[in-house]
Design a protein around this motif. Structure first.
Motif, PDB file in Angstrom:
ATOM      1  N   UNK A 249       0.711  -1.197   0.071  1.00 27.46           N
ATOM      2  CA  UNK A 249      -0.149   0.034   0.034  1.00 27.46           C
ATOM      3  C   UNK A 249       0.721   1.145   0.122  1.00 27.46           C
ATOM      4  N   UNK A 250       2.022   1.126   0.869  1.00 23.43           N
ATOM      5  CA  UNK A 250       2.863   2.464   0.875  1.00 23.43           C
ATOM      6  C   UNK A 250       3.314   2.516  -0.613  1.00 23.43           C
ATOM      7  N   UNK A 251       4.132   1.559  -0.966  1.00 19.67           N
ATOM      8  CA  UNK A 251       4.608   1.637  -2.615  1.00 19.67           C
ATOM      9  C   UNK A 251       3.563   2.370  -3.460  1.00 19.67           C
ATOM     10  N   UNK A 263       9.830   0.454  -4.502  1.00 14.89           N
ATOM     11  CA  UNK A 263       9.830  -0.220  -3.180  1.00 14.89           C
ATOM     12  C   UNK A 263       9.076   0.356  -2.264  1.00 14.89           C
ATOM     13  N   UNK A 264       8.578  -0.421  -1.422  1.00 18.88           N
ATOM     14  CA  UNK A 264       7.746   0.148  -0.256  1.00 18.88           C
ATOM     15  C   UNK A 264       8.426  -0.254   1.276  1.00 18.88           C
ATOM     16  N   UNK A 265       8.633   0.440   2.136  1.00 16.99           N
ATOM     17  CA  UNK A 265       9.266   0.371   3.376  1.00 16.99           C
ATOM     18  C   UNK A 265       8.299   0.579   4.481  1.00 16.99           C
ATOM     19  N   UNK A 266       8.259  -0.229   5.550  1.00 19.54           N
ATOM     20  CA  UNK A 266       7.638   0.317   6.698  1.00 19.54           C
ATOM     21  C   UNK A 266       8.551   0.177   7.816  1.00 19.54           C
ATOM     22  N   UNK A 267       8.525   1.231   8.610  1.00 21.22           N
ATOM     23  CA  UNK A 267       9.346   1.442  10.011  1.00 21.22           C
ATOM     24  C   UNK A 267       8.645   1.891  10.775  1.00 21.22           C
ATOM     25  N   UNK A 268       7.899   1.102  11.533  1.00 18.86           N
ATOM     26  CA  UNK A 268       6.997   1.476  12.641  1.00 18.86           C
ATOM     27  C   UNK A 268       7.140   0.457  13.634  1.00 18.86           C
ATOM     28  N   UNK A 447      17.884   0.524 -11.458  1.00 16.48           N
ATOM     29  CA  UNK A 447      17.341   1.295 -12.509  1.00 16.48           C
ATOM     30  C   UNK A 447      18.137   2.563 -12.335  1.00 16.48           C
ATOM     31  N   UNK A 448      18.284   3.561 -12.967  1.00 13.73           N
ATOM     32  CA  UNK A 448      18.956   4.899 -12.704  1.00 13.73           C
ATOM     33  C   UNK A 448      18.475   5.752 -11.718  1.00 13.73           C
ATOM     34  N   UNK A 449      17.107   5.850 -11.603  1.00 14.98           N
ATOM     35  CA  UNK A 449      16.524   6.525 -10.512  1.00 14.98           C
ATOM     36  C   UNK A 449      15.411   5.601  -9.619  1.00 14.98           C
ATOM     37  N   UNK A 450      15.698   5.407  -8.284  1.00 17.13           N
ATOM     38  CA  UNK A 450      14.733   4.570  -7.693  1.00 17.13           C
ATOM     39  C   UNK A 450      14.134   5.271  -6.551  1.00 17.13           C
ATOM     40  N   UNK A 451      12.827   5.460  -6.360  1.00 17.99           N
ATOM     41  CA  UNK A 451      12.308   6.094  -5.382  1.00 17.99           C
ATOM     42  C   UNK A 451      11.724   5.183  -4.222  1.00 17.99           C
ATOM     43  N   UNK A 452      11.981   5.197  -2.989  1.00 20.33           N
ATOM     44  CA  UNK A 452      11.466   4.312  -1.767  1.00 20.33           C
ATOM     45  C   UNK A 452      10.423   4.970  -1.128  1.00 20.33           C
ATOM     46  N   UNK A 453       9.040   4.505  -1.147  1.00 16.41           N
ATOM     47  CA  UNK A 453       8.018   4.915  -0.342  1.00 16.41           C
ATOM     48  C   UNK A 453       8.006   4.401   0.953  1.00 16.41           C
ATOM     49  N   UNK A 454       7.982   5.391   2.041  1.00 14.67           N
ATOM     50  CA  UNK A 454       8.390   4.893   3.590  1.00 14.67           C
ATOM     51  C   UNK A 454       7.208   5.545   4.147  1.00 14.67           C
ATOM     52  N   UNK A 455       6.866   4.478   5.093  1.00 18.02           N
ATOM     53  CA  UNK A 455       5.838   4.876   6.022  1.00 18.02           C
ATOM     54  C   UNK A 455       6.255   4.459   7.564  1.00 18.02           C
ATOM     55  N   UNK A 456       5.518   4.568   8.329  1.00 19.69           N
ATOM     56  CA  UNK A 456       5.812   4.009   9.740  1.00 19.69           C
ATOM     57  C   UNK A 456       6.143   4.963  10.810  1.00 19.69           C
ATOM     58  N   UNK A 457       5.762   5.029  12.121  1.00 20.20           N
ATOM     59  CA  UNK A 457       6.056   6.025  13.059  1.00 20.20           C
ATOM     60  C   UNK A 457       7.189   6.201  13.457  1.00 20.20           C
ATOM     61  N   UNK A 483      19.058   7.479  -5.707  1.00 17.89           N
ATOM     62  CA  UNK A 483      17.696   7.170  -4.787  1.00 17.89           C
ATOM     63  C   UNK A 483      17.123   7.992  -4.089  1.00 17.89           C
ATOM     64  N   UNK A 484      15.967   7.969  -3.688  1.00 13.07           N
ATOM     65  CA  UNK A 484      15.244   8.982  -2.961  1.00 13.07           C
ATOM     66  C   UNK A 484      14.263   8.224  -1.881  1.00 13.07           C
ATOM     67  N   UNK A 485      14.287   8.724  -0.864  1.00 12.09           N
ATOM     68  CA  UNK A 485      13.222   8.152   0.222  1.00 12.09           C
ATOM     69  C   UNK A 485      12.036   9.331   0.251  1.00 12.09           C
ATOM     70  N   UNK A 486      11.062   8.596   0.356  1.00  9.08           N
ATOM     71  CA  UNK A 486       9.936   9.707   0.245  1.00  9.08           C
ATOM     72  C   UNK A 486       8.925   9.304   1.341  1.00  9.08           C
ATOM     73  N   UNK A 487       8.524  10.196   2.172  1.00  7.16           N
ATOM     74  CA  UNK A 487       7.570   9.741   3.075  1.00  7.16           C
ATOM     75  C   UNK A 487       6.091   9.479   2.371  1.00  7.16           C
ATOM     76  N   UNK A 488       5.624   8.393   2.794  1.00  5.02           N
ATOM     77  CA  UNK A 488       4.205   8.280   2.145  1.00  5.02           C
ATOM     78  C   UNK A 488       3.128   8.799   3.004  1.00  5.02           C
ATOM     79  N   UNK A 489       2.281   9.213   2.314  1.00  8.15           N
ATOM     80  CA  UNK A 489       0.929  10.017   2.812  1.00  8.15           C
ATOM     81  C   UNK A 489       0.039   9.046   3.057  1.00  8.15           C
TER      82      UNK A 489
END
Length: 556
Positions: A249-251, A263-268, A447-457, A483-489
């Motif tokens: 869902x985060x991805x 990529x989707x990542x949860x750190x909560x 890939x040349x550009x990879x965005x990582x969607x991140x969520x979690x408290x 690469x870029x880490x983006x906070x998921x909404x």
């Protein structure tokens, strides 16, 4: 003294002066004795001053050294993770693999064209959300939600009660939002953030409970069916059309705005990751190989290390956390980095320093004020770690407040400095581990550009976690990749809704296609029965095959 009395020639005055000198001598002796006694009673005073810079104290650093990870150790961990990933993707080793690498049957990401209204349920920890998501032309999303608590009695009780509770919450929300209408049916996306073997987009069997849940009669059962049964039992006009892990869902939610998201990542409370993998690398894939030749993989990487392959970096504090958990020997990686356990690691280190007389020096008589919280499992919350690390300068206002809330009255400057030093070391280790393992996925995608969607408290509220991750990753990510880490909404809510609305539309289009085939069959039969009525031009049929997994639907 006698010569002075002779000069003055006054016996009374001489006597007074003699008494004064004797008194002065006695006071001096008492003062010296008091000073010597004070020094004897404060043998650690000189040491305490050295604690103002705890990183320069050898005894404290010896305790914290076990948490330190250099790039060489991180690269070793990366190699181990890649081997575990391959084991999970191979049909020969998947059954015994710790990192299961489950295919999710989601093969496309959102592109911003999705529109419609859908419900979503988000179960990922002790709190549970019900959401109504209205997708408008990009980038507008209207969201209404309500949070419900999962009582511990339900977390530990029969599984049927859990799903009945979810259905009750859903019905309560729908009534509040005036959605409980007999003539309206809603599709629903179910974010279920626990390890599952997915058998279809709306079918998945729980493989094991995590995050403190131990509900009976759920493991190896289809959780979508259990939820749908509870919904139907209450006659709610809702159909669960997609089960989504919170990482997926985060991805999906981040991809709605950034097409480079892979990529989707949860750190909560817990931790997990998913990513888009090429089908020819997924040996366990049992679907079709039509375009797109890719599928999102739910890694379930929290189980990394269950086979003891991380023992060389585990500390005695990690081992204690594991032994006192509800699932000893499971979710080893998760217990080293996630929010559910980080505060407990800090607490155990504080206890160790207390026993070595390295912290709270001079407050031995006050142990009764704070010993109970620190000797209680879970007494130092992970949110305290974030709060302590927001302190800058020498005031330590937040750290003092945290310690005082726990019953520690008047903590010294040294105490606060040491507590912050412990928190920084524990959270930095977690950020490095998360960053190194995330790097494995980024390099694999290549890939040349990879965005990582991140969520979690943990990621969202900790003041340095992102910075520490990125600093670690810059030395490990292949140089040809940005690469870029983006906070998921609200990924677990909006992402589930995006997947559900696409799945619902696909199912409806599939039904239309089947109806079209039926109508064409009837026309063919009629033409064979009445040759004279056959049209002069041949009838054309839609022979495009219907894929077994959904792709992104075109919005008309």
């Amino acid at each position: 003294m006698s010569s002075l009395a002779t000069i003055i020639k006054d016996d009374a005055l001489a006597s007074t002066l003699r008494i004064g000198f004797y008194s002065l001598t006695a006071c001096s002796v008492v003062g010296i004795a008091a000073y010597i006694g004070y020094k004897a009673a404060s043998p650690n005073q000189t040491y305490a001053l050295k604690s103002r810079h705890p990183e320069s104290n050898d005894q404290i650093e010896k305790v914290l050294e076990s948490l330190r990870l250099d790039d060489e150790k991180l690269r070793q961990i990366m190699q181990l993770l890649e081997q575990e990933m391959e084991a999970g993707l191979s049909p020969a080793t998947h059954k015994n693999a710790d990192i299961k690498m489950f295919p999710t049957y989601v093969r496309n990401i959102a592109d911003g064209s999705e529109v419609g209204q859908v419900l979503a349920l988000d179960l990922g920890g002790t709190n549970f959300r019900v959401l109504l998501v209205t997708l408008l032309p990009q980038p507008k999303i209207d969201l209404k939600s309500k949070i419900f608590v999962i009582p511990q009695s339900i977390m530990l009780g029969p599984g049927v009660n859990l799903f009945r509770h979810l259905a009750d919450c859903l019905l309560d929300f729908m009534k509040k939002e005036n959605l409980d209408k007999p003539d309206v049916h809603y599709p629903l996306g179910f974010t279920f953030s626990f390890p599952c073997k997915q058998e279809g987009l709306a079918s998945a069997r729980l493989t094991s409970w995590t995050k403190g849940f131990t509900c009976s009669d759920v493991v190896n059962s289809d959780v979508v069916k259990m939820l749908q049964d509870a919904i139907d039992e209450k006659h709610i006009n809702v159909k669960c059309v997609a089960l989504v892990n919170d990482t997926v869902g985060t991805l999906m939610a981040c991809a709605y705005k950034d097409q480079n998201t892979a990529i989707g990542l949860i750190l909560g409370t817990g931790t997990n990751a998913c990513y888009m993998e090429k089908l020819d690398r997924v040996g366990t894939w049992d679907g079709d190989y039509n375009e797109p030749k890719q599928v999102i993989i739910n890694m379930e990487w929290g189980a990394f290390g269950n086979n003891n392959r991380l023992n060389h970096i585990r500390t005695k504090y990690d081992e204690e956390v594991d032994l006192s958990s509800v699932n000893p020997g499971k979710q080893i990686f998760e217990k080293m980095i996630s929010g559910m356990y980080m505060g407990e690691i800090v607490r155990l280190i504080i206890l160790d320093l207390m026993q070595q007389d390295l912290i709270f020096i001079g407050q031995r008589d006050g142990y009764g004020d704070y010993r109970t919280p620190l000797f209680t499992r879970g007494g130092f919350y992970t949110k305290f770690v974030s709060t302590v690390e927001t302190d800058e300068g020498i005031a330590f206002a937040n750290t003092r407040r945290v310690l005082e809330d726990m019953g520690i009255r008047n903590p010294t400057f040294d105490d606060c400095a040491i507590i912050q030093h412990i928190c920084k070391n524990v959270s930095k280790r977690a950020a490095k581990l998360a960053g190194a393992c995330l790097t494995v996925i980024i390099n694999r995608i290549n890939k040349p550009n990879v965005t990582v969607g991140v969520d979690g408290s943990l990621y969202r509220y900790h003041p340095r976690f992102k910075r520490n991750m990125e600093k670690c990753m810059k030395n490990l990510v292949n140089k040809n990749i940005k690469f870029k880490l983006t906070l998921s909404d609200d990924g677990s809510g909006k992402g589930a809704a995006l997947i559900a609305i696409v799945a619902d539309r696909f199912q409806k289009n599939q039904m239309k296609t089947l109806v079209s085939f039926d109508e064409n069959d009837e026309e063919e039969e009629e033409a064979r029965s009445h040759p004279q009525s056959r049209p002069s031009k041949p009838i054309t049929f839609n022979t495009q095959s219907v894929p077994s997994t959904f792709n992104r639907a075109t919005v008309s």
